[in-house]
Design a protein around this motif. Structure first.
Motif, PDB file in Angstrom:
ATOM      1  N   ASP A 297      33.190  53.753  46.325  1.00  0.00           N
ATOM      2  CA  ASP A 297      33.183  52.546  45.498  1.00  0.00           C
ATOM      3  C   ASP A 297      34.719  52.311  44.486  1.00  0.00           C
ATOM      4  O   ASP A 297      34.777  51.781  43.638  1.00  0.00           O
ATOM      5  N   THR A 298      35.619  53.180  45.293  1.00  0.00           N
ATOM      6  CA  THR A 298      36.877  53.087  44.420  1.00  0.00           C
ATOM      7  C   THR A 298      37.485  51.529  44.365  1.00  0.00           C
ATOM      8  O   THR A 298      37.872  51.162  43.512  1.00  0.00           O
ATOM      9  N   ALA A 299      37.327  50.769  45.728  1.00  0.00           N
ATOM     10  CA  ALA A 299      37.768  49.316  45.539  1.00  0.00           C
ATOM     11  C   ALA A 299      37.066  48.614  44.605  1.00  0.00           C
ATOM     12  O   ALA A 299      37.306  47.622  43.906  1.00  0.00           O
ATOM     13  N   ASP A 300      35.521  48.849  44.560  1.00  0.00           N
ATOM     14  CA  ASP A 300      34.899  47.859  43.729  1.00  0.00           C
ATOM     15  C   ASP A 300      35.068  48.338  42.381  1.00  0.00           C
ATOM     16  O   ASP A 300      35.105  47.113  41.519  1.00  0.00           O
ATOM     17  N   ALA A 301      35.344  49.450  41.942  1.00  0.00           N
ATOM     18  CA  ALA A 301      35.634  49.758  40.627  1.00  0.00           C
ATOM     19  C   ALA A 301      36.924  49.205  40.223  1.00  0.00           C
ATOM     20  O   ALA A 301      37.223  48.609  39.125  1.00  0.00           O
ATOM     21  N   ALA A 302      37.892  49.239  41.205  1.00  0.00           N
ATOM     22  CA  ALA A 302      39.326  48.723  40.830  1.00  0.00           C
ATOM     23  C   ALA A 302      39.112  47.224  40.666  1.00  0.00           C
ATOM     24  O   ALA A 302      39.788  46.812  40.057  1.00  0.00           O
ATOM     25  N   LYS A 303      38.310  46.708  41.515  1.00  0.00           N
ATOM     26  CA  LYS A 303      38.394  45.212  41.520  1.00  0.00           C
ATOM     27  C   LYS A 303      37.705  44.700  40.245  1.00  0.00           C
ATOM     28  O   LYS A 303      38.079  43.821  39.548  1.00  0.00           O
ATOM     29  N   LYS A 304      36.603  45.314  39.705  1.00  0.00           N
ATOM     30  CA  LYS A 304      35.983  45.111  38.314  1.00  0.00           C
ATOM     31  C   LYS A 304      37.139  45.176  37.432  1.00  0.00           C
ATOM     32  O   LYS A 304      36.920  44.209  36.625  1.00  0.00           O
ATOM     33  N   HIS A 305      37.842  46.072  37.468  1.00  0.00           N
ATOM     34  CA  HIS A 305      39.060  46.365  36.377  1.00  0.00           C
ATOM     35  C   HIS A 305      39.990  45.252  36.299  1.00  0.00           C
ATOM     36  O   HIS A 305      40.233  44.494  35.125  1.00  0.00           O
ATOM     37  N   GLU A 307      39.964  42.079  38.063  1.00  0.00           N
ATOM     38  CA  GLU A 307      39.025  40.990  37.773  1.00  0.00           C
ATOM     39  C   GLU A 307      39.006  40.691  36.238  1.00  0.00           C
ATOM     40  O   GLU A 307      39.030  39.583  35.791  1.00  0.00           O
ATOM     41  N   GLY A 308      38.386  41.614  35.617  1.00  0.00           N
ATOM     42  CA  GLY A 308      38.247  41.634  34.065  1.00  0.00           C
ATOM     43  C   GLY A 308      39.640  41.237  33.288  1.00  0.00           C
ATOM     44  O   GLY A 308      39.394  40.542  32.483  1.00  0.00           O
ATOM     45  N   LEU A 309      40.621  41.937  33.671  1.00  0.00           N
ATOM     46  CA  LEU A 309      41.817  41.564  33.068  1.00  0.00           C
ATOM     47  C   LEU A 309      41.959  40.143  33.373  1.00  0.00           C
ATOM     48  O   LEU A 309      42.771  39.437  32.325  1.00  0.00           O
ATOM     49  N   VAL A 310      42.049  39.808  34.604  1.00  0.00           N
ATOM     50  CA  VAL A 310      42.248  38.492  34.918  1.00  0.00           C
ATOM     51  C   VAL A 310      41.408  37.224  34.225  1.00  0.00           C
ATOM     52  O   VAL A 310      41.839  36.476  33.602  1.00  0.00           O
ATOM     53  N   ALA A 311      40.297  37.813  33.814  1.00  0.00           N
ATOM     54  CA  ALA A 311      39.197  36.796  33.142  1.00  0.00           C
ATOM     55  C   ALA A 311      39.785  36.781  31.663  1.00  0.00           C
ATOM     56  O   ALA A 311      39.521  35.840  30.970  1.00  0.00           O
ATOM     57  N   GLN A 312      40.259  37.837  31.141  1.00  0.00           N
ATOM     58  CA  GLN A 312      40.555  38.179  29.669  1.00  0.00           C
ATOM     59  C   GLN A 312      41.776  37.566  29.246  1.00  0.00           C
ATOM     60  O   GLN A 312      42.001  36.783  28.531  1.00  0.00           O
ATOM     61  N   TYR A 313      42.887  37.842  30.317  1.00  0.00           N
ATOM     62  CA  TYR A 313      44.343  37.632  29.954  1.00  0.00           C
ATOM     63  C   TYR A 313      44.951  36.485  30.880  1.00  0.00           C
ATOM     64  O   TYR A 313      45.919  36.276  30.575  1.00  0.00           O
ATOM     65  N   GLY A 314      44.348  36.265  32.144  1.00  0.00           N
ATOM     66  CA  GLY A 314      45.209  35.433  32.990  1.00  0.00           C
ATOM     67  C   GLY A 314      45.800  36.325  34.105  1.00  0.00           C
ATOM     68  O   GLY A 314      45.478  37.370  34.539  1.00  0.00           O
ATOM     69  N   GLU A 315      46.837  35.798  34.746  1.00  0.00           N
ATOM     70  CA  GLU A 315      47.554  36.469  35.667  1.00  0.00           C
ATOM     71  C   GLU A 315      47.977  37.922  35.133  1.00  0.00           C
ATOM     72  O   GLU A 315      48.452  38.059  34.133  1.00  0.00           O
ATOM     73  N   ALA A 340      46.548  46.898  47.711  1.00  0.00           N
ATOM     74  CA  ALA A 340      46.932  46.155  48.737  1.00  0.00           C
ATOM     75  C   ALA A 340      45.624  45.869  49.311  1.00  0.00           C
ATOM     76  O   ALA A 340      45.400  44.518  49.991  1.00  0.00           O
ATOM     77  N   GLU A 341      44.687  46.715  49.405  1.00  0.00           N
ATOM     78  CA  GLU A 341      43.241  46.366  50.155  1.00  0.00           C
ATOM     79  C   GLU A 341      42.380  45.141  49.411  1.00  0.00           C
ATOM     80  O   GLU A 341      41.863  44.249  49.981  1.00  0.00           O
ATOM     81  N   LEU A 342      42.639  45.079  48.108  1.00  0.00           N
ATOM     82  CA  LEU A 342      42.043  44.105  47.228  1.00  0.00           C
ATOM     83  C   LEU A 342      42.619  42.839  47.451  1.00  0.00           C
ATOM     84  O   LEU A 342      41.965  41.749  47.603  1.00  0.00           O
ATOM     85  N   SER A 343      43.825  42.643  47.352  1.00  0.00           N
ATOM     86  CA  SER A 343      44.730  41.614  47.750  1.00  0.00           C
ATOM     87  C   SER A 343      44.191  40.297  46.822  1.00  0.00           C
ATOM     88  O   SER A 343      43.896  39.183  47.267  1.00  0.00           O
ATOM     89  N   LEU A 344      44.143  40.579  45.539  1.00  0.00           N
ATOM     90  CA  LEU A 344      43.800  39.627  44.547  1.00  0.00           C
ATOM     91  C   LEU A 344      44.678  38.533  44.140  1.00  0.00           C
ATOM     92  O   LEU A 344      45.919  38.886  44.060  1.00  0.00           O
ATOM     93  N   PRO A 345      44.420  37.027  44.153  1.00  0.00           N
ATOM     94  CA  PRO A 345      45.443  36.215  44.223  1.00  0.00           C
ATOM     95  C   PRO A 345      46.257  36.216  42.995  1.00  0.00           C
ATOM     96  O   PRO A 345      47.266  35.875  42.889  1.00  0.00           O
ATOM     97  N   ASP A 346      45.587  36.546  41.780  1.00  0.00           N
ATOM     98  CA  ASP A 346      46.243  36.664  40.658  1.00  0.00           C
ATOM     99  C   ASP A 346      46.781  37.876  39.923  1.00  0.00           C
ATOM    100  O   ASP A 346      46.683  38.061  38.944  1.00  0.00           O
ATOM    101  N   VAL A 347      46.861  38.827  40.995  1.00  0.00           N
ATOM    102  CA  VAL A 347      47.243  40.174  40.609  1.00  0.00           C
ATOM    103  C   VAL A 347      48.540  40.559  41.567  1.00  0.00           C
ATOM    104  O   VAL A 347      48.620  40.493  42.837  1.00  0.00           O
ATOM    105  N   LYS A 348      49.596  40.684  40.857  1.00  0.00           N
ATOM    106  CA  LYS A 348      50.976  41.129  41.675  1.00  0.00           C
ATOM    107  C   LYS A 348      51.312  42.564  41.189  1.00  0.00           C
ATOM    108  O   LYS A 348      51.528  42.969  39.905  1.00  0.00           O
ATOM    109  N   TYR A 349      51.597  43.333  42.002  1.00  0.00           N
ATOM    110  CA  TYR A 349      52.038  44.863  41.875  1.00  0.00           C
ATOM    111  C   TYR A 349      53.732  44.868  41.985  1.00  0.00           C
ATOM    112  O   TYR A 349      54.203  44.307  42.827  1.00  0.00           O
ATOM    113  N   ASN A 350      53.889  45.526  40.818  1.00  0.00           N
ATOM    114  CA  ASN A 350      55.648  45.773  40.850  1.00  0.00           C
ATOM    115  C   ASN A 350      55.847  47.465  40.612  1.00  0.00           C
ATOM    116  O   ASN A 350      55.008  47.870  39.792  1.00  0.00           O
TER     117      ASN A 350
END
Length: 664
Positions: A297-305, A307-315, A340-350
């Motif tokens: 559930d690594t991907a699921d836990a990271a996704k919750k985290h 997506e929670g940030l996106v819901a709270q703060y936006g991009e 990379a596996e999650l490839s969430l639309p409002d999340v950009k990695y730098n």
């Protein structure tokens, strides 16, 4: 929004009850807590009170249940640190713990287990920095408060608090439950939310403008703890050392004092541990063994985290500052793989290779990171409200930069201060305080205040998590990286090593106890494992052999000789014992680490699944040389020699044997 009572007279009616009466609201309903039953009752208006109050307190932090009694924690000292939004902001300076059970004592507990648990609570509040306001929601950022202003009308402060940063929410469980269940027993004016974090506000005068710069950090109570005992993510998507940092700028308009007519600008950043399952296992070496656990559930836990940030703060612009090689590389790769596996639309990695870019003390190279993130910073913006020109905000912040390094401390502090400075320059230009290409570096007082605020902020966050002030803080404080600063970092690194290996276990227990992650069962026999040391005799004896050998060597060097007999054999004996004891201690290093006892990291230490493990140091002559004991039997070795082995205690067994485990 309902305000809270700011001063309460405490009346103690022998062993029967505690009564709290608001000092500044004579017609308000007093509150009585009955000691025998634990009942909490809101009295009728003008109810009679005992003749003389025992003392005046400034708030109720909550109630905690330990093995023998419940205890009420009172706020008895406060320090005014500034005014924000026309409300005073205080720091907690003193507290007091009172027992509810009539025959219980805080100063002389009747059982050593109760004394131990009380010591954990006291040390937690003694060591932390806690802030509060009676009339302003310190747990929430300014933009959220404006967006929900109509919904918040008439509601209590605790009801609108951000539950992540409502540090004493668990302690106020009884008060909240009573208020929720029976509106006639509304205890809301007695429920005082506090935050664990930092607060600083400073005035300035620039180009005929009065302004105030404020910096607030809010530490999440979820997955809270110390540097090596809280890493990575949990299955609910909470990460360790998560902090929301808000930089506020208030600029007066038209010569009006106060905050009502001021321009208000807010800029939010976040930091948090890398959102995968990973840990560093202490073993007395300066660099612990790194472990990355590839769970299903690594991907699921990271996704919750995320997506929670996106819901709270936006991009979300994720900024990773970990090294691309060496010890940190596996964590970096696990983070990048998960994103990379999650490839969430409002999340950009730098990614920014901090140590390579800024090596040889070229700290000005942090500008490369600013240039890389500039488009994101402009797009995400900041909150901008000018009540003199528009009833609605001119700008909203539509996203945040989430920064992390390995500990989310030193490199993260440098990067966040750089983002904050860039944004502050932009804000003051937009509002007309700066003209043309002016920046804060052109105003000595403002620049000094900015650097001091961010440096103090860095030190306080680092002390809370790692046990020492921040590293690299000389750059944040002066704008230059110096050799003196590098030497100070060496001292702080040694201090962190000592605290993280030998003192952080009880500190972690304090976090788990006060935030309600671990709940004691009534009866000290259930928590007897807190005082037990079941390590084999040879493990417990070895430090004494080490210290006695050092003593004898020093004695041989300093005491007068009674004969001309050579001391060669004398020193050979004690140096040999010294060396053997040191070798033994480091081979079995895990047995000498101060581990948390309430929730020992058993499953992390003994993880055998897929992932990465840098080494298995400190576990004896072989990985299976010894076993960790959980539950009533304590934390350390179970057989032969004292090294740590692979035995795992199931979560159900831990719940039964060590107490109840609770997550909000």
């Amino acid at each position: 929004m309902q305000s809270l009572y700011q001063r309460l007279d405490l009346y103690i009616d022998g062993e029967d009850s505690y009564t709290f009466a608001p000092v500044d609201s004579p017609n308000a309903r007093s509150l009585t807590i009955f000691r025998n039953s634990g009942d909490i009752v809101l009295n009728p208006p003008n109810a009679p009170l005992p003749q003389r109050p025992a003392k005046t307190v400034y708030g109720i932090l909550g109630i905690i249940s330990l093995s023998l009694s419940e205890y009420i924690i009172l706020l008895t000292g406060r320090e005014l640190n500034g005014t924000l939004m026309s409300q005073q902001i205080y720091r907690m300076t003193e507290f007091e713990i009172l027992p509810l059970q009539p025959h219980a004592s805080v100063t002389h507990p009747s059982h050593p287990v109760e004394a131990h648990l009380l010591a954990l609570v006291k040390s937690h509040f003694d060591a932390g920095l806690f802030w509060f306001s009676y009339g302003w929601g310190l747990t929430r950022r300014l933009q959220v408060q404006w967006e929900s202003r109509d919904h918040d009308e008439g509601r209590a402060l605790w009801e609108v608090a951000d539950e992540r940063f409502f540090w004493n929410k668990y302690l106020h469980t009884k008060f909240i439950d009573i208020t929720t269940a029976d509106p006639k027993q509304d205890l809301s004016p007695y429920i005082l939310p506090i935050i664990y974090g930092t607060f600083d506000i400073r005035p300035s005068y620039i180009n005929s403008h009065h302004l105030r710069l404020c910096l607030i950090s809010r530490r999440s109570r979820h997955r809270a703890g110390t540097r090596y005992f809280r890493r990575g993510i949990d299955h609910s998507g909470n990460v360790a050392n998560f902090n929301e940092t808000e930089q506020l700028v208030l600029v007066e308009r038209g010569g009006k004092g106060g905050d009502e007519g001021s321009v208000k600008m807010s800029f939010i950043q976040t930091r948090g541990s890398i959102p995968v399952f990973w840990a560093e296992v202490n073993n007395l070496r300066y660099k612990p063994d790194l472990q990355v656990m590839e769970l299903q559930d690594t991907a699921d836990a990271a996704k919750k985290h995320l997506e929670g940030l996106v819901a709270q703060y936006g991009e979300q612009s994720l900024v990773s500052l970990v090294n691309h090689k060496g010890h940190e590389r596996p964590v970096k790769e696990a983070y990048e793989k998960t994103v990379a596996e999650l490839s969430l639309p409002d999340v950009k990695y730098n990614y920014f290779d901090f140590h390579t870019e800024c090596k040889h003390m070229r700290w000005e190279r942090i500008s490369v990171l600013i240039e890389k993130l500039e488009k994101d910073l402009v797009k995400q913006g900041y909150f901008y409200l000018d009540p003199t020109t528009s009833p609605t905000p001119l700008l909203f912040q539509k996203g945040t930069v989430r920064t992390n390094c390995m500990d989310n401390l030193d490199r993260t502090n440098v990067a966040q201060a750089a983002f904050a400075k860039w944004t502050l320059n932009r804000q003051l230009r937009d509002v007309g305080v700066f003209k043309g290409g002016e920046g804060i570096e052109m105003y000595e007082e403002l620049e000094r205040d900015f650097r001091e605020m961010w440096s103090d902020h860095a030190d306080l966050i680092s002390n809370a998590y790692a046990g020492s002030g921040a590293l690299k803080v000389d750059y944040t404080r002066t704008g230059k990286r110096t050799k003196t600063g590098a030497m100070e970092d060496g001292y702080k690194g040694a201090l962190r090593y000592m605290k993280n290996n030998f003192f952080d276990g009880p500190r972690q227990d304090g976090f788990d106890l006060v935030t309600g992650v671990w709940v004691p069962r009534r009866g000290p026999s259930f928590s007897g494992f807190l005082l037990a040391d079941d390590r084999p005799l040879v493990v417990r004896a070895m430090p004494y052999v080490l210290f006695f050998s050092i003593f004898m060597i020093c004695a041989g060097l300093t005491l007068p000789r009674t004969s001309e007999y050579s001391l060669f054999y004398y020193f050979t004996l004690w140096l040999t014992l010294l060396s053997l004891s040191l070798i033994f201690i480091f081979i079995h290093g895990i047995d000498y680490v101060s581990w948390p006892r309430l929730i020992p990291p058993t499953e992390i230490i003994h993880y055998e699944g897929p992932g990465f493990r840098s080494a298995h140091n400190g576990k004896g002559m072989g990985w299976e040389f010894g076993k960790v004991r959980a539950g009533r039997k304590g934390m350390l070795s179970e057989k032969g020699g004292g090294g740590v082995g692979r035995k795992r205690a199931s979560s159900r067994l831990e719940e039964i044997e060590m107490g109840k485990k609770r997550d909000d």
